[in-house]
Scaffold this motif. Structure first.
Motif, PDB file in Angstrom:
ATOM      1  N   ALA A   1       4.092 -25.416 -45.174  1.00  0.00           N
ATOM      2  CA  ALA A   1       3.162 -25.438 -44.044  1.00  0.00           C
ATOM      3  C   ALA A   1       3.824 -26.028 -42.803  1.00  0.00           C
ATOM      4  N   ARG A   2       4.579 -27.113 -42.993  1.00  0.00           N
ATOM      5  CA  ARG A   2       5.255 -27.739 -41.849  1.00  0.00           C
ATOM      6  C   ARG A   2       6.392 -26.868 -41.321  1.00  0.00           C
ATOM      7  N   VAL A   3       7.060 -26.155 -42.220  1.00  0.00           N
ATOM      8  CA  VAL A   3       8.115 -25.238 -41.793  1.00  0.00           C
ATOM      9  C   VAL A   3       7.524 -24.111 -40.942  1.00  0.00           C
ATOM     10  N   LEU A   4       6.378 -23.568 -41.372  1.00  0.00           N
ATOM     11  CA  LEU A   4       5.712 -22.522 -40.610  1.00  0.00           C
ATOM     12  C   LEU A   4       5.278 -23.033 -39.234  1.00  0.00           C
ATOM     13  N   GLN A   5       4.776 -24.262 -39.197  1.00  0.00           N
ATOM     14  CA  GLN A   5       4.340 -24.838 -37.926  1.00  0.00           C
ATOM     15  C   GLN A   5       5.526 -24.992 -36.975  1.00  0.00           C
ATOM     16  N   ALA A   6       6.647 -25.497 -37.494  1.00  0.00           N
ATOM     17  CA  ALA A   6       7.828 -25.662 -36.651  1.00  0.00           C
ATOM     18  C   ALA A   6       8.336 -24.312 -36.154  1.00  0.00           C
ATOM     19  N   GLY A   7       8.280 -23.299 -37.039  1.00  0.00           N
ATOM     20  CA  GLY A   7       8.685 -21.955 -36.625  1.00  0.00           C
ATOM     21  C   GLY A   7       7.801 -21.404 -35.530  1.00  0.00           C
ATOM     22  N   ALA A   8       6.496 -21.651 -35.633  1.00  0.00           N
ATOM     23  CA  ALA A   8       5.563 -21.192 -34.599  1.00  0.00           C
ATOM     24  C   ALA A   8       5.838 -21.876 -33.267  1.00  0.00           C
TER      25      ALA A   8
ATOM     26  N   ASP B   1      -4.131 -15.904 -41.949  1.00  0.00           N
ATOM     27  CA  ASP B   1      -4.098 -17.270 -42.486  1.00  0.00           C
ATOM     28  C   ASP B   1      -3.695 -18.279 -41.419  1.00  0.00           C
ATOM     29  N   GLN B   2      -2.930 -17.843 -40.423  1.00  0.00           N
ATOM     30  CA  GLN B   2      -2.515 -18.751 -39.358  1.00  0.00           C
ATOM     31  C   GLN B   2      -3.611 -18.962 -38.318  1.00  0.00           C
ATOM     32  N   VAL B   3      -4.429 -17.931 -38.065  1.00  0.00           N
ATOM     33  CA  VAL B   3      -5.383 -18.025 -36.960  1.00  0.00           C
ATOM     34  C   VAL B   3      -6.758 -18.536 -37.377  1.00  0.00           C
ATOM     35  N   LEU B   4      -7.158 -18.319 -38.624  1.00  0.00           N
ATOM     36  CA  LEU B   4      -8.496 -18.754 -39.028  1.00  0.00           C
ATOM     37  C   LEU B   4      -8.689 -20.262 -38.882  1.00  0.00           C
ATOM     38  N   PRO B   5      -7.697 -21.102 -39.259  1.00  0.00           N
ATOM     39  CA  PRO B   5      -7.880 -22.547 -39.033  1.00  0.00           C
ATOM     40  C   PRO B   5      -8.004 -22.910 -37.554  1.00  0.00           C
TER      41      PRO B   5
END
Length: 337
Positions: free
Chosen positions: A45-52, A256-260
């Motif tokens: 999850a943190r890797v995806l956030q950093a990538g975004a 999955d990224q936008v719903l939260p």
């Protein structure tokens, strides 16, 4: 660290020369993200956030380059600066809460300014990003200097928001290119900084016309587009085209990224460009949620068919369909009214 003296940047010769300190700040920012990725490699999850975050920085810098070169169309509209500041601050709230900090907008009347919506969004994003780097609670305010000029002010910045901080460097370039006065000075209480952007009236031109002198279809710059596409190449191309057109957008790869984000913020997406087919689970319900919440105006579905151009429902109830290979000729016109 002692704050620097007041600094004012006025309009000057347009140039794309990049100051060495900006490159240094960019290198430091990227190195910091790389170290964080290494430290958090076991947390997807943190890797995806950093990538975004990395992707968003790239898109933001691309849009700023177009603004600096003057290649974006001059499409100004009368915007309520206070409302725009409130919306942008709402979008930044998750990041501020995560840092354990507060950013608040001081109450004030509606103040209308003729300005390009995309540039105002860039300025507010960079201003708040710089404030977040300061590591202290801040207050954002909007005020009128006179009938033609208004001021965005961020007060309470911590000393960590130094002159070499990346967002500040980018904001300096944007202000110089657009002829805005940018000031930075000591604030109250002592030990804090205050940043101020003074925005002059925009000298609007007549509506754009084609070669036969007929009015073109007008692109509604009140649109805020969600680009939702698992294909990186077309996602980046959509962001590039929307940036050139002066339309703010947010880019993500999956539902999955936008719903939260809809649960924790108020992104205001009233147009959807999606590489996810409408008949896949969750997409129709998601579009319905955007229609009920923000009055979805446009829904475009990207398909892998050359030169596909199907017109969608006028109320966003049925998606238009565009081929990914020809977006440069179809995307903006499909969003236009």
């Amino acid at each position: 660290m002692k704050p620097s003296p007041s600094l004012a940047l006025r309009a000057g010769p347009l140039t794309l020369e990049v100051p060495a300190v900006l490159l240094s700040s960019l290198g430091e920012w990227l190195a910091g993200r790389a170290l964080r990725l290494q430290a958090e490699a076991q947390d997807p999850a943190r890797v995806l956030q950093a990538g975004a975050e990395l992707e968003q920085l790239g898109l933001e810098m691309q849009a700023l380059v177009h603004a600096l070169r003057g290649t974006r169309p001059a499409a100004a509209e009368a915007l309520d600066l206070h409302a725009a500041a409130a919306q942008t601050l709402q979008q930044w709230q998750p990041a501020w809460r995560k840092a354990g900090l507060r950013a608040e907008l001081l109450q004030g009347p509606a103040l209308t300014q003729d300005i390009e919506a995309g540039l105002l969004q860039h300025a507010l994003d960079l201003l708040l990003g710089h404030g977040l780097a300061g590591g202290r609670d801040v207050h954002l305010s909007v005020s009128a200097l006179d009938d033609a000029r208004h001021c965005l002010r961020l007060a309470g910045l911590g000393p960590s928001a130094g002159e070499e901080e990346l967002h500040w460097q980018l904001l300096r370039l944007l202000a110089r290119a657009r002829g805005w006065v940018l000031q930075r000075r000591e604030g109250q209480p002592a030990g804090t900084l205050e940043v101020e952007i003074r925005i002059d009236a925009f000298n609007d031109e007549s509506a754009p016309r084609d070669e036969e002198g007929l009015p073109r279809r007008q692109l509604d710059l009140a649109l805020r587009v969600l680009v939702l596409d698992p294909h990186e190449a077309s996602r980046v191309e959509c962001a590039r085209l929307l940036g050139l057109a002066g339309v703010p957008c947010d880019c993500h790869a999956s539902l999955d990224q936008v719903l939260p984000l809809l649960e924790n913020a108020d992104p205001g997406w009233n147009a959807l460009v999606s590489g996810i087919p409408a008949d896949l689970p969750g997409m129709t319900a998601f579009a319905l949620q955007l229609r009920q919440r923000y009055g979805l105006r446009r829904w475009i579905e990207l398909v892998d068919e050359d030169y596909r151009f199907d017109i969608g429902g006028p109320d966003g109830s049925r998606p238009a369909r565009l081929g990914r290979q020809d977006l440069a000729h179809t995307l903006v016109s499909s969003l236009a009214g």
